[in-house]
Design a protein around this motif. Structure first.
Motif, PDB file in Angstrom:
ATOM      1  N   GLU A  67       0.818  -1.204   0.000  1.00 59.84           N
ATOM      2  CA  GLU A  67       0.000   0.000   0.000  1.00 59.84           C
ATOM      3  C   GLU A  67       0.856   1.260   0.000  1.00 59.84           C
ATOM      4  O   GLU A  67       0.535   2.241  -0.676  1.00 59.84           O
ATOM      5  N   LYS A  71       0.976   3.803  -3.169  1.00 56.67           N
ATOM      6  CA  LYS A  71       0.625   5.205  -2.935  1.00 56.67           C
ATOM      7  C   LYS A  71       1.627   6.146  -3.588  1.00 56.67           C
ATOM      8  O   LYS A  71       1.242   7.094  -4.275  1.00 56.67           O
ATOM      9  N   ALA A 114      -7.723  15.381  -0.287  1.00 60.17           N
ATOM     10  CA  ALA A 114      -9.046  15.019   0.225  1.00 60.17           C
ATOM     11  C   ALA A 114      -9.535  16.108   1.179  1.00 60.17           C
ATOM     12  O   ALA A 114      -8.761  16.659   1.965  1.00 60.17           O
ATOM     13  N   ARG A 118      -9.542  13.958   5.121  1.00 55.93           N
ATOM     14  CA  ARG A 118     -10.216  12.695   5.418  1.00 55.93           C
ATOM     15  C   ARG A 118      -9.811  11.621   4.416  1.00 55.93           C
ATOM     16  O   ARG A 118      -9.618  11.883   3.232  1.00 55.93           O
ATOM     17  N   LYS A 119      -9.704  10.392   4.922  1.00 56.28           N
ATOM     18  CA  LYS A 119      -9.348   9.274   4.069  1.00 56.28           C
ATOM     19  C   LYS A 119     -10.611   8.601   3.558  1.00 56.28           C
ATOM     20  O   LYS A 119     -11.410   8.086   4.335  1.00 56.28           O
ATOM     21  N   HIS A 120     -10.781   8.620   2.243  1.00 57.20           N
ATOM     22  CA  HIS A 120     -11.957   8.003   1.620  1.00 57.20           C
ATOM     23  C   HIS A 120     -11.555   6.710   0.915  1.00 57.20           C
ATOM     24  O   HIS A 120     -10.392   6.529   0.524  1.00 57.20           O
ATOM     25  N   ARG A 122     -11.012   3.963  -1.913  1.00 56.88           N
ATOM     26  CA  ARG A 122     -10.487   4.194  -3.258  1.00 56.88           C
ATOM     27  C   ARG A 122     -11.589   4.186  -4.309  1.00 56.88           C
ATOM     28  O   ARG A 122     -11.410   4.736  -5.404  1.00 56.88           O
ATOM     29  N   TRP A 127     -12.260  10.417  -3.236  1.00 56.72           N
ATOM     30  CA  TRP A 127     -10.879   9.990  -3.047  1.00 56.72           C
ATOM     31  C   TRP A 127      -9.917  10.955  -3.726  1.00 56.72           C
ATOM     32  O   TRP A 127     -10.177  11.446  -4.830  1.00 56.72           O
ATOM     33  N   TYR A 131      -3.652  13.712   1.526  1.00 54.45           N
ATOM     34  CA  TYR A 131      -4.491  14.169   2.634  1.00 54.45           C
ATOM     35  C   TYR A 131      -3.992  15.510   3.161  1.00 54.45           C
ATOM     36  O   TYR A 131      -4.519  16.033   4.128  1.00 54.45           O
ATOM     37  N   ALA A 245      -2.697  13.400  12.837  1.00 58.46           N
ATOM     38  CA  ALA A 245      -2.220  12.030  12.624  1.00 58.46           C
ATOM     39  C   ALA A 245      -1.240  11.641  13.727  1.00 58.46           C
ATOM     40  O   ALA A 245      -0.400  12.438  14.143  1.00 58.46           O
TER      41      ALA A 245
END
Length: 360
Positions: A67, A71, A114, A118-120, A122, A127, A131, A245
């Protein structure tokens, strides 16, 4: 002072996840200016998206690594085709410098960031690849990953050269032929060797788990052998960034009393938790722990309390690393006799070398 780079131009193509991304033929890299024109390609990919997928396929068994690598490759590919309007396989060194500036402030935010960080999912229309702006540590990590990507694509015969390899040198190299790092394929051989270590007894299992954690510190953390022995679990600490975070760090006390902070990635913390839980310790360390980063075999929470264990000596740690390199070299020679040069690199690898020898 380095002159400011001209601002990139925007194009109609919009960012989308790799699995749904559709790139026009003129931007897909099938005719990229940096495509290798000689030799025989080792992968079947004929465009940049397929080449990235081939690289990522090597990491599918490690979810966090996959991941993280996806990314960074995804962000660069999208930036290249959306902002520059050129294939990834046409990027120049100057383009890479511009991208590093972009990482510090992805603009226009509506396109790249975003909403509210916020993490949306995929598959969600909201998306975005980012971030928010990347911290200096995250920027460096992104470039490390992308350098590994470009190096692998060159090695695979897909690209003619690595545009990130033209970094400024601090000192003139006395002998350019000497390589003080492990190529991605050689490092993969080391990881495969560790994964194949015997676990037929409790002691063998304990050794295999310890070796995996030791090499995590050397590779992901970039620690030197002496630093592994001189620092403790209590040097890990957690901090909340301005964006909310939660991030882990490792304070490393090094040579000459110098101190530096090492970002403890999610992958590193996962490996730390795996190692500690095998020892019967809590998954995460506390700030008052005196337990060494790497403990002797048999040092568990149940029978030693871990807190009072003496650290392994530099010689002991060095012997472990040399044994793994030697075993990896033997496996490589047995499987691929034509890889004698890479096997020799492993046989000559020394834990006393700078950490750049360990990292790609």
């Amino acid at each position: 002072m380095r002159p400011a780079l001209p601002p990139p131009t925007s194009h109609a193509l919009q960012p989308a996840p790799l699995e749904t991304l559709v790139i026009p033929h003129k931007l897909d890299g099938s005719a990229g200016l940096n495509r290798a024109s000689t030799g025989r390609a080792q992968i079947a990919a004929n465009n940049d998206l397929d080449a990235i997928r081939a690289w990522l396929s090597r990491f599918v068994d490690t979810k966090t690594t996959f991941e993280n690598y996806r990314k960074e490759a995804e962000r660069l590919l999208l930036w290249s085709v959306v902002m520059l309007g050129k294939p990834l396989s046409s990027l120049t060194h100057e383009d890479c410098l511009r991208y590093q500036q972009f990482l510090a402030d992805p603009q226009p935010a509506a396109t790249w960031v975003a909403g509210r960080g916020r993490k949306h999912a995929r598959s969600d229309a909201r998306w975005r690849p980012f971030y928010g702006p990347l911290s200096p540590a995250s920027q460096r990590q992104a470039i490390v990953i992308l350098n590994a990507l470009f190096s692998w694509l060159v090695q695979a015969g897909y690209l003619a050269g690595n545009p990130l390899s033209l970094s400024r040198q601090r000192a003139k190299q006395a002998a350019p032929r000497i390589t003080r790092y492990l190529e991605p394929s050689v490092w993969q051989e080391v990881k495969d060797t560790i994964a194949a270590m015997p676990r037929d007894t409790d002691r063998a299992t304990a050794h295999a788990v310890r070796v995996r954690w030791l090499f995590t510190l050397l590779y992901l953390g970039g620690l030197r052998i002496a630093e592994v022995g001189a620092n403790t679990m209590g040097h890990f600490f957690v901090r909340r960034d301005a964006d909310g975070a939660v991030r882990w760090w490792l304070t490393v006390h090094g040579k000459g009393g110098k101190e530096r902070l090492v970002p403890a990635t999610q992958e590193m913390m996962t490996e730390l938790s795996r190692y500690r839980q095998h020892l019967g310790l809590s998954a995460l360390p506390s700030s008052n722990e005196d337990a060494p980063l790497v403990l002797p075999i048999g040092a568990t929470a149940a029978n030693h309390g871990a807190q009072t264990c003496a650290p392994l000596t530099r010689a002991a740690l060095h012997a472990i690393v040399k044994a793994v390199f030697t075993s990896a070299a033997a496996r490589l020679r047995e499987r691929d006799p034509s890889s004698a040069a890479r096997a020799e690199m492993l046989e000559q690898a020394s834990a006393h070398c700078k950490r750049e020898f360990i990292r790609t």
